[in-house]
Write a protein that holds these residues in place. Structure first.
Motif, PDB file in Angstrom:
ATOM      1  N   TRP A 171      63.353  -9.907 -51.992  1.00  0.00           N
ATOM      2  CA  TRP A 171      63.586  -9.972 -50.559  1.00  0.00           C
ATOM      3  C   TRP A 171      62.940 -11.221 -49.978  1.00  0.00           C
ATOM      4  O   TRP A 171      62.097 -11.869 -50.614  1.00  0.00           O
ATOM      5  N   SER A 181      65.313 -12.378 -31.192  1.00  0.00           N
ATOM      6  CA  SER A 181      65.507 -11.154 -31.973  1.00  0.00           C
ATOM      7  C   SER A 181      66.886 -10.540 -31.756  1.00  0.00           C
ATOM      8  O   SER A 181      67.528 -10.073 -32.704  1.00  0.00           O
ATOM      9  N   ALA A 185      69.827 -10.046 -34.578  1.00  0.00           N
ATOM     10  CA  ALA A 185      70.400  -8.725 -34.836  1.00  0.00           C
ATOM     11  C   ALA A 185      71.920  -8.775 -34.781  1.00  0.00           C
ATOM     12  O   ALA A 185      72.607  -8.074 -35.538  1.00  0.00           O
ATOM     13  N   ILE A 188      72.947 -10.908 -38.034  1.00  0.00           N
ATOM     14  CA  ILE A 188      72.708 -10.183 -39.283  1.00  0.00           C
ATOM     15  C   ILE A 188      72.430  -8.721 -38.944  1.00  0.00           C
ATOM     16  O   ILE A 188      71.270  -8.306 -38.881  1.00  0.00           O
ATOM     17  N   PRO A 189      73.448  -7.904 -38.709  1.00  0.00           N
ATOM     18  CA  PRO A 189      73.200  -6.501 -38.392  1.00  0.00           C
ATOM     19  C   PRO A 189      72.468  -5.773 -39.514  1.00  0.00           C
ATOM     20  O   PRO A 189      71.664  -4.885 -39.274  1.00  0.00           O
ATOM     21  N   GLN A 190      72.756  -6.147 -40.756  1.00  0.00           N
ATOM     22  CA  GLN A 190      72.014  -5.610 -41.895  1.00  0.00           C
ATOM     23  C   GLN A 190      72.205  -6.547 -43.089  1.00  0.00           C
ATOM     24  O   GLN A 190      73.241  -7.159 -43.246  1.00  0.00           O
ATOM     25  N   ASP A 191      71.160  -6.651 -43.887  1.00  0.00           N
ATOM     26  CA  ASP A 191      71.227  -7.528 -45.057  1.00  0.00           C
ATOM     27  C   ASP A 191      70.212  -7.024 -46.074  1.00  0.00           C
ATOM     28  O   ASP A 191      69.039  -6.807 -45.740  1.00  0.00           O
ATOM     29  N   GLN A 192      70.646  -6.820 -47.322  1.00  0.00           N
ATOM     30  CA  GLN A 192      69.771  -6.251 -48.338  1.00  0.00           C
ATOM     31  C   GLN A 192      68.631  -7.168 -48.734  1.00  0.00           C
ATOM     32  O   GLN A 192      67.629  -6.712 -49.297  1.00  0.00           O
ATOM     33  N   TRP A 193      68.766  -8.462 -48.424  1.00  0.00           N
ATOM     34  CA  TRP A 193      67.766  -9.408 -48.888  1.00  0.00           C
ATOM     35  C   TRP A 193      66.708  -9.728 -47.834  1.00  0.00           C
ATOM     36  O   TRP A 193      65.645 -10.253 -48.190  1.00  0.00           O
ATOM     37  N   LYS A 195      63.997  -9.130 -44.659  1.00  0.00           N
ATOM     38  CA  LYS A 195      63.080  -8.245 -43.951  1.00  0.00           C
ATOM     39  C   LYS A 195      62.567  -9.009 -42.738  1.00  0.00           C
ATOM     40  O   LYS A 195      61.784  -9.957 -42.881  1.00  0.00           O
TER      41      LYS A 195
END
Length: 233
Positions: A171, A181, A185, A188-193, A195
């Motif tokens: 990560w 912020s 958001a 990148i609403p969600q990304d596995q890499w 944090k």
């Protein structure tokens, strides 16, 4: 990076297998690949590149000029973050043009979210093996937000073994100011890499590596910050 040759030498001393972006005598970049997942690019932008920021901005938009000036600034450590687009490669022929068209759709979607960006920039370079690689990218107006890029084509097929045992990036921890912020958001609403966490400055804080079997000497990292399970032993 202040000196790309020194950086490559030191990372090889740390046990990483490095690849020059082009002929090493002329290269401004080098890459740290893993067989899967994200990679790291080390760049040394000559100071004179900052003088091109204004004409670059006229061609590709002010956001592009600001990003070039940011890349050419002095100092070491993490400088930027790229988001590589993901496509269903089996559904269409894999080509630089298809990637470019996909990026154009993403740019339009990002603009509709209220995030202003540069125009799309097409880039290419010649690898040390003589192969010309191509890519396209665009950058948000604020340099605190990541830029968006297509995969490099031809896609590298690295069979990489790092003597220090590193097998990939788990990560990337990034700091985000309150001001940006909500834009991040949206981008990148969600990304596995990634944090993300609140911070006073935007940018990469540290990169977590998997498989590392030895400590990395801080004085050889040129400002980059890594963590691993080995550090916790």
């Amino acid at each position: 990076m202040n000196n790309i040759a020194d950086t490559v030498r030191d990372y090889e001393l740390l046990g990483f297998s490095m690849e020059w972006g082009s002929i090493s005598a002329k290269a401004h970049n080098a890459l740290l690949w893993f067989e899967q997942g994200p990679h790291i690019e080390f760049c040394q932008m000559p100071k004179r590149f900052s003088y091109f920021a204004f004409p670059f901005g006229l061609i590709y938009g002010k956001a592009a000029g600001r990003r070039l000036r940011h890349w050419a600034g002095p100092g070491e450590g993490w400088r930027d973050l790229a988001l590589e687009i993901q496509r269903e490669f089996d559904s269409e022929p894999l080509s630089a043009e298809n990637n470019h068209q996909e990026l154009q759709l993403i740019k339009e979607a990002v603009n509709k979210l209220g995030i202003s960006t540069s125009r799309i920039i097409r880039g290419k370079r010649v690898r040390p093996d003589g192969v010309t690689v191509q890519f396209s990218l665009f950058a948000p107006d604020d340099v605190g937000l990541p830029f968006v890029t297509t995969p490099i084509l031809p896609r590298p097929q690295p069979k990489i073994t790092h003597p220090n045992g590193a097998t990939g990036i788990e990560w990337v921890r990034i700091g985000v100011t309150e001001e940006l912020s909500h834009h991040l958001a949206k981008l990148i609403p969600q990304d596995q890499w990634l944090k993300a966490e609140p911070a006073e400055q935007n940018g990469v804080i540290e990169v977590r590596l998997s498989g590392l079997n030895e400590h990395l000497a801080i004085n050889l990292l040129h400002g980059a910050v890594f963590s691993s399970t080995h550090d916790e032993k």
